[in-house]
Design an enzyme around this catalytic site. Structure first.
Site, PDB file in Angstrom:
ATOM      1  N   ARG A  39      58.614   1.107  16.448  1.00  0.00           N
ATOM      2  CA  ARG A  39      57.788   0.654  17.979  1.00  0.00           C
ATOM      3  C   ARG A  39      56.256   0.584  17.638  1.00  0.00           C
ATOM      4  O   ARG A  39      55.774   0.435  18.933  1.00  0.00           O
ATOM      5  CB  ARG A  39      58.140   2.327  18.701  1.00  0.00           C
ATOM      6  CG  ARG A  39      59.676   2.296  18.966  1.00  0.00           C
ATOM      7  CD  ARG A  39      59.714   3.609  20.033  1.00  0.00           C
ATOM      8  NE  ARG A  39      58.752   4.551  19.919  1.00  0.00           N
ATOM      9  CZ  ARG A  39      58.806   5.704  19.867  1.00  0.00           C
ATOM     10  NH1 ARG A  39      60.048   6.326  19.903  1.00  0.00           N
ATOM     11  NH2 ARG A  39      57.581   6.314  20.034  1.00  0.00           N
ATOM     12  N   ASN A  40      55.641   0.287  16.669  1.00  0.00           N
ATOM     13  CA  ASN A  40      54.334   0.069  16.478  1.00  0.00           C
ATOM     14  C   ASN A  40      54.457  -1.429  17.038  1.00  0.00           C
ATOM     15  O   ASN A  40      55.156  -2.201  16.634  1.00  0.00           O
ATOM     16  CB  ASN A  40      53.780   0.054  15.058  1.00  0.00           C
ATOM     17  CG  ASN A  40      52.498  -0.030  15.122  1.00  0.00           C
ATOM     18  OD1 ASN A  40      51.748  -0.989  15.184  1.00  0.00           O
ATOM     19  ND2 ASN A  40      51.783   1.068  14.559  1.00  0.00           N
ATOM     20  N   ALA A  41      53.143  -1.738  17.820  1.00  0.00           N
ATOM     21  CA  ALA A  41      53.265  -3.138  18.381  1.00  0.00           C
ATOM     22  C   ALA A  41      52.514  -4.226  17.547  1.00  0.00           C
ATOM     23  O   ALA A  41      52.344  -5.219  18.012  1.00  0.00           O
ATOM     24  CB  ALA A  41      52.704  -2.739  19.812  1.00  0.00           C
ATOM     25  N   PHE A  42      52.020  -3.637  16.471  1.00  0.00           N
ATOM     26  CA  PHE A  42      51.220  -4.631  15.691  1.00  0.00           C
ATOM     27  C   PHE A  42      51.746  -5.915  15.511  1.00  0.00           C
ATOM     28  O   PHE A  42      51.256  -6.949  15.739  1.00  0.00           O
ATOM     29  CB  PHE A  42      50.748  -3.953  14.275  1.00  0.00           C
ATOM     30  CG  PHE A  42      49.985  -4.656  13.390  1.00  0.00           C
ATOM     31  CD1 PHE A  42      48.663  -4.964  13.672  1.00  0.00           C
ATOM     32  CD2 PHE A  42      50.587  -5.831  12.413  1.00  0.00           C
ATOM     33  CE1 PHE A  42      47.870  -5.888  13.031  1.00  0.00           C
ATOM     34  CE2 PHE A  42      49.751  -6.457  11.698  1.00  0.00           C
ATOM     35  CZ  PHE A  42      48.574  -6.469  11.803  1.00  0.00           C
ATOM     36  N   THR A 145      47.837  -0.055  18.296  1.00  0.00           N
ATOM     37  CA  THR A 145      49.158  -0.520  18.272  1.00  0.00           C
ATOM     38  C   THR A 145      50.127   0.668  18.322  1.00  0.00           C
ATOM     39  O   THR A 145      51.659   0.310  18.323  1.00  0.00           O
ATOM     40  CB  THR A 145      49.460  -1.678  17.403  1.00  0.00           C
ATOM     41  OG1 THR A 145      49.189  -1.040  16.240  1.00  0.00           O
ATOM     42  CG2 THR A 145      48.588  -2.674  17.880  1.00  0.00           C
TER      43      THR A 145
END
Length: 169
Positions: A39-42, A145
């Site tokens: 789920r990290n947006a990086f 993120t």
């Protein structure tokens, strides 16, 4: 409480920007991959910024990232921390990466972007004073993120991260 170690920098072609996190989270450390938490947006943000379709294979993804004009690293080389939250970092037990040496090797870097407030805080506390000419760099904090930073949604984060493009084009 365990001592955790960050990764080596990922260095792109003729880098113009340095993106600094604080310290990889548990999912990243276990996978030995930058921003491994699903789920990290990086990675989705970087895909949008650079029109990339990231490979599923991490090593291939890193080779793709190395074709971009950036460096990806963390402010901290090691720290004592239980879990993934930056708030759990024991300040007395941390060591910063040698960012000054990296910047001296890559004079093309003109902007440093912090993936969240903690990365910026530790940079200012442990790295900034060691830079030869800190005024030569733009220092810009971006929203984290991390999925733990839920006060902004993906589109809001992406909107703020778009500033990177003005330094890489």
């Amino acid at each position: 409480m365990p001592i955790v170690q960050s990764f080596d920098p990922v260095i792109g072609v003729n880098p113009k920007v340095l993106i600094l996190g604080s310290m990889p989270g548990v999912a990243s450390l276990e996978a030995y991959q930058y921003y491994a938490h699903p789920r990290n947006a990086f990675w989705p943000i970087m895909a949008e910024l650079f029109a990339q379709q990231w490979a599923d294979d991490y090593q291939q993804r890193i080779r793709q990232l190395q074709q971009l004009p950036l460096v990806l690293w963390d402010v901290l080389k090691s720290c004592q921390r239980e879990g993934s939250l930056d708030s759990a970092i024991v300040q007395q037990q941390l060591q910063a990466n040698d960012i000054a040496s990296l910047l001296s090797r890559y004079a093309s870097i003109k902007a440093l972007f912090f993936n969240g407030a903690t990365a910026e805080k530790y940079f200012r506390q442990y790295v900034l004073h060691g830079l030869k000419d800190s005024a030569a760099y733009s220092l810009i904090r971006l929203p984290s993120t991390s999925p733990a930073h839920a006060s902004k949604d993906f589109q809001q984060k992406l909107s703020e991260w778009r500033v990177i493009k003005s330094f890489t084009d």
